[in-house]
Design a protein around this motif. Sequence first.
Motif, PDB file in Angstrom:
ATOM      1  N   GLU A   8      -0.739  -8.198 -13.474  1.00 37.91           N
ATOM      2  CA  GLU A   8      -1.126  -6.898 -12.955  1.00 37.91           C
ATOM      3  C   GLU A   8      -0.909  -6.825 -11.442  1.00 37.91           C
ATOM      4  O   GLU A   8      -0.625  -5.756 -10.888  1.00 37.91           O
ATOM      5  CB  GLU A   8      -2.589  -6.627 -13.316  1.00 37.91           C
ATOM      6  CG  GLU A   8      -3.124  -5.253 -12.970  1.00 37.91           C
ATOM      7  CD  GLU A   8      -2.415  -4.106 -13.684  1.00 37.91           C
ATOM      8  OE1 GLU A   8      -1.753  -4.350 -14.709  1.00 37.91           O
ATOM      9  OE2 GLU A   8      -2.523  -2.958 -13.207  1.00 37.91           O
ATOM     10  N   TYR A   9      -0.987  -8.004 -10.781  1.00 37.22           N
ATOM     11  CA  TYR A   9      -0.810  -8.046  -9.333  1.00 37.22           C
ATOM     12  C   TYR A   9       0.567  -7.559  -8.891  1.00 37.22           C
ATOM     13  O   TYR A   9       0.803  -7.316  -7.721  1.00 37.22           O
ATOM     14  CB  TYR A   9      -1.070  -9.465  -8.792  1.00 37.22           C
ATOM     15  CG  TYR A   9      -0.424 -10.567  -9.603  1.00 37.22           C
ATOM     16  CD1 TYR A   9      -1.179 -11.314 -10.508  1.00 37.22           C
ATOM     17  CD2 TYR A   9       0.925 -10.860  -9.492  1.00 37.22           C
ATOM     18  CE1 TYR A   9      -0.615 -12.313 -11.270  1.00 37.22           C
ATOM     19  CE2 TYR A   9       1.505 -11.857 -10.248  1.00 37.22           C
ATOM     20  CZ  TYR A   9       0.732 -12.595 -11.142  1.00 37.22           C
ATOM     21  OH  TYR A   9       1.288 -13.575 -11.886  1.00 37.22           O
ATOM     22  N   LYS A  66       3.954  -4.165  -6.252  1.00 31.97           N
ATOM     23  CA  LYS A  66       5.263  -4.679  -5.778  1.00 31.97           C
ATOM     24  C   LYS A  66       6.429  -4.011  -6.502  1.00 31.97           C
ATOM     25  O   LYS A  66       7.569  -4.448  -6.372  1.00 31.97           O
ATOM     26  CB  LYS A  66       5.357  -6.186  -6.064  1.00 31.97           C
ATOM     27  CG  LYS A  66       4.311  -7.019  -5.418  1.00 31.97           C
ATOM     28  CD  LYS A  66       4.794  -7.461  -4.057  1.00 31.97           C
ATOM     29  CE  LYS A  66       3.628  -8.033  -3.280  1.00 31.97           C
ATOM     30  NZ  LYS A  66       3.696  -7.742  -1.862  1.00 31.97           N
ATOM     31  N   LEU A  67       6.142  -2.997  -7.320  1.00 32.33           N
ATOM     32  CA  LEU A  67       7.185  -2.462  -8.188  1.00 32.33           C
ATOM     33  C   LEU A  67       8.421  -1.998  -7.425  1.00 32.33           C
ATOM     34  O   LEU A  67       9.541  -2.123  -7.888  1.00 32.33           O
ATOM     35  CB  LEU A  67       6.623  -1.312  -9.039  1.00 32.33           C
ATOM     36  CG  LEU A  67       5.627  -1.753 -10.108  1.00 32.33           C
ATOM     37  CD1 LEU A  67       5.053  -0.549 -10.842  1.00 32.33           C
ATOM     38  CD2 LEU A  67       6.267  -2.719 -11.093  1.00 32.33           C
ATOM     39  N   CYS A  68       8.161  -1.503  -6.213  1.00 30.18           N
ATOM     40  CA  CYS A  68       9.276  -0.990  -5.426  1.00 30.18           C
ATOM     41  C   CYS A  68      10.288  -2.084  -5.107  1.00 30.18           C
ATOM     42  O   CYS A  68      11.488  -1.922  -5.324  1.00 30.18           O
ATOM     43  CB  CYS A  68       8.730  -0.365  -4.145  1.00 30.18           C
ATOM     44  SG  CYS A  68       9.797   0.935  -3.571  1.00 30.18           S
ATOM     45  N   VAL A  73      -3.061 -16.687  -9.291  1.00 28.08           N
ATOM     46  CA  VAL A  73      -2.363 -15.897  -8.279  1.00 28.08           C
ATOM     47  C   VAL A  73      -3.398 -14.965  -7.666  1.00 28.08           C
ATOM     48  O   VAL A  73      -4.167 -14.334  -8.390  1.00 28.08           O
ATOM     49  CB  VAL A  73      -1.236 -15.059  -8.910  1.00 28.08           C
ATOM     50  CG1 VAL A  73      -0.552 -14.209  -7.853  1.00 28.08           C
ATOM     51  CG2 VAL A  73      -0.249 -15.971  -9.600  1.00 28.08           C
ATOM     52  N   CYS A  74      -3.449 -14.927  -6.342  1.00 27.31           N
ATOM     53  CA  CYS A  74      -4.402 -13.991  -5.764  1.00 27.31           C
ATOM     54  C   CYS A  74      -3.661 -12.754  -5.319  1.00 27.31           C
ATOM     55  O   CYS A  74      -2.576 -12.810  -4.734  1.00 27.31           O
ATOM     56  CB  CYS A  74      -5.202 -14.627  -4.644  1.00 27.31           C
ATOM     57  SG  CYS A  74      -4.444 -14.559  -3.063  1.00 27.31           S
ATOM     58  N   SER A  97      -0.359 -16.981  -3.289  1.00 26.60           N
ATOM     59  CA  SER A  97      -0.300 -15.580  -2.876  1.00 26.60           C
ATOM     60  C   SER A  97       0.841 -14.867  -3.593  1.00 26.60           C
ATOM     61  O   SER A  97       1.880 -15.473  -3.898  1.00 26.60           O
ATOM     62  CB  SER A  97      -0.092 -15.531  -1.362  1.00 26.60           C
ATOM     63  OG  SER A  97       0.671 -14.404  -1.037  1.00 26.60           O
ATOM     64  N   VAL A  98       0.658 -13.606  -3.900  1.00 23.78           N
ATOM     65  CA  VAL A  98       1.700 -12.831  -4.581  1.00 23.78           C
ATOM     66  C   VAL A  98       3.005 -12.878  -3.795  1.00 23.78           C
ATOM     67  O   VAL A  98       4.088 -12.974  -4.368  1.00 23.78           O
ATOM     68  CB  VAL A  98       1.274 -11.351  -4.724  1.00 23.78           C
ATOM     69  CG1 VAL A  98       2.358 -10.548  -5.405  1.00 23.78           C
ATOM     70  CG2 VAL A  98      -0.013 -11.251  -5.481  1.00 23.78           C
TER      71      VAL A  98
END
Lengths: 601, 429
Positions: free
Chosen positions: B309-310, B314-316, B379-380, B391-392
């Motif tokens: 979900e994280y 970041k989808l862009c 993953v944070c 980190s992502v």
Amino acid sequence: MAGAAGPGRVPGAAGGDGDDSLYPIAVLIDELRNEDVQLRLNSIKKLSTIALALGVERTRTELLPFLTDTIYDEDEVLLALAEQLGNFTVLVGGPDFAHCLLPPLESLATVEETVVRDKAVESLRQISQEHTPVALEAHFVPLVKRLASGDWFTSRTSACGLFSVCYPRASSTVKAEIRQHFCSLCSDDTPMVRRAAASKLGEFAKVLELESVKNEIVPLFTNLASDEQDSVRLLAVEACVSIAQLLSQNDLETLVMPTLRQAAEDKSWRVRYMVADKFSELQKAVGPEITQNDLVPAFQNLLKDCEAEVRAAAAHKVKELCENLPVDGRETIIMNHILPFVKELVSDSNQHVKSALASVIMGLSTILGKENTIEHLLPLFLAQLKDECPEVRLNIISNLDCVNEVIGIRQLSQSLLPAIVELAEDAKWRVRLAIIEYMPLLAGQLGVEFFDEKLNSLCMAWLVDHVYAIREAATNNLMKLVEKFGADWAQNTIVPKVLGMANDPNYLHRMTTLFCINALSEACGQEITTKQMLPIVLKMAGDQVANVRFNVAKSLQKIGPILDSSALHVEVKPVLQKLGQDEDMDVKYFAQEAINVLALA
Amino acid sequence: MPFGLALQSADIISTVEFNHSGELLATGDKGGRVVIFQQEQENKTQTHSRGEYNVYSTFQSHEPEFDYLKSLEIEEKINKIRWLPQKNAAQFLLSTNDKTIKLWKISERDKRPEGYNLKEEDGRYRDPTTVTTLRVPVFRPMDLMVEASPRRIFANAHTYHINSISINSDYETYLSADDLRINLWHLEITDRSFNIVDIKPANMEELTEVITAAEFHPNSCNTFVYSSSKGTIRLCDMRASALCDRHSKLFEEPEDPSNRSFFSEIISSISDVKFSHSGRYMMTRDYLSVKIWDLNMENRPVETYQVHEYLRSKLCSLYENDCIFDKFECCWNGSDSVVMTGSYNNFFRMFDRNTKRDITLEASRENNKPRTVLKPRKVCASGKRKKDEISVDSLDFNKKILHTAWHPKENIIAVATTNNLYIFQDKVN
């Protein structure tokens, strides 16, 4: 090879010192394991020669063990092997030793390739007949049991085909065991085996005692007919035909009909399709009374099924169903219970359904007679002749002969002509080709007058079609017409037009003239050929296109035998000799060929 | 790095599949090869090395081809492998690239014939005059040899790229699906197939969705499902009619208006659909989640698990580097109680359906030595990073796990990273 097999006929005689005749056999044996499949296949096909040379003893002790282990080979080799072994009994020492053939066939009956397994089963069935009753129980029945309880479904499916051959000759205790094994295969875990059992159910039922059929086969049949897999259920329909033949009308009603009714209304269209497809067989098996009470209503439902495949299958059976109804009361049943549904199908949304109907509907006219045909069927024929789908129209036209017998074709000719003309000019050349093929039939039924008036011009137009296949078919068509209408007719109507094309500016059309002459000369006879055709052919030898010139040579070769010898020597010979000096090598080649064939050299 | 990547691109694993007993594991790769691993028989002296998988057979299934009529190159990449139910001592599998499906037989041979009449075993010819008796060859034991041979080639039925193949529970038919059509084949007939679904619009400009995956029901032979790029799943009943253009069930979850964005449609595209072994449920994978559907409920999934979900924020950038179009697959464990799917950074996720616990594990050589216990990863998403968390922003999007498989009976899983295959198993006590 026959000579080589000679010494082998005496058992043990193959061991002679440095015998030359051993050599070919040695080659055959070595090639059993050649890397080239084709050579292995050749050797397997001559297995009987090898066996003869080895003698029965060595065939049993050495050749068969080797063959039992060759199951790694290609399918085609295994298939040939399975076939050969079916005729091997004599080569292993006769019926007393027939059981020696079981091991290799047993391993072939478990391979994954269905064709090989089926062939192995076929051979096993053949060999089973050669077993003595004692050997059958000692060797064959245990083999069937082994296959039936094998780990893999391939062996269990093969077993299904073997029960019916060993059952009749087994003792009663063994019979009970055999039935038990068959029964358990009918409820096997894998659908493959249940399908195999379902497809052999009818065959097995035929060799059983009537009591066992009722008590054991019918429950199995009922189970298979309600199997969760529709691929199994649809095979039960086939079994239904065989089982129904064995039972009395009363038993039929109580034991089989509930299942058959259920199948005709099955949720799966494939099962209903099967019922439609097997309808005539079912009809014969259950007899007239049940047909009238049960099958006719079921058939009505199939004709208006929601799935087009089912409707098409049912439509195909309309004529056969009607034919097989008892003559007494047939007309009433057809008029009241079948025809209303058939009428609906004429305007079906699916073209396959319409075309299936069109292929049989004309047959109804002979059953229903002149009056009914004119009143009820003719409107349907006419509607189908105007159908948008060419296949429907073609199917009607191709069956015109049935109607001709009953009401004469004239009734139809008004609608027929536009339909033919439209098909003759269809944009798809395959459609044009199909209608050309019906031309001789149509010409025969419509008569020469009608033909000259309406259809002759079509036939000539096809000669200059832009598709070669059509021009070729048109040429053959002319030949058939001449055979029908005679040489006089040809001379007056066809020949002038064909010969006129010899001056066409398009060389393809000029060649068509030659092709027509090839086709027509024989039917037209010597006089027309010599007087009218030959001069044109000879004139065309001076054509500027080489293709035309070498076709002249070919035509001369073709019509040469029809001409008398003076024409041949005086007129044909010089022309062929001239063509033999042509600058084009193809022309030279065919001219030379013609000279040789006509013996003019 | 691009240089190194190019060198090995043929080795990129493109599919992983256990057979029905779990004894064999097949992988297909971008170079058109199929590698089959066999589980070692249990070794009594070394209890800790229970059933390791070793290479059993390797063969070239597909070769690169060129379609001259359409001027198209046809890649040799293996898109899917499916094992047939075992029918005799040999094993059979279907493998497919974009256009052509092949049926392979994998068989063992431990005997070979010996003895010629006219030559020695080494090929030297004998003097024919010395042949005084006929000799029939005899089979003798030899070292075990595994052979793979092509048995059938099912070609020329797909205009678009094949994305799925699935074998029917009737054991005699299978389906193959491409972007717009699904065909039904008989396993023994190669010269014809039946078109059962065709969603190609008359005008290709009206095209709004494509078929992304298709599968047969595990025991109901007339039922199959196919998923689409719009996030819907259609269930079809082949009993109803010959052409299954009309579905009998449509599974679709209404979109949450609050999450609506430019990427909504892309991330709702279903990349994989799998029936549970029981046949009661099916699982679908979209870009961010795994959903479990009860076949009896069409309007929403019974369970939804967030895979990563994280990444929603970041989808862009995932769109810019094309990662958003990655097609992750998913799988069930043998008892349908746990599901597994892949993610980025060589992470893969498991979700326990009963306890609702989930875990992230990593398949990598650097961080795990053979025969060690895997450590859970975290993953944070944002804010302060705790110890052991990643980190992502430091996730490596080039390391993705698209293909995973679960042994049908045991807790053994196969996980394919780019060109490595990892096999993990439950701790042995």
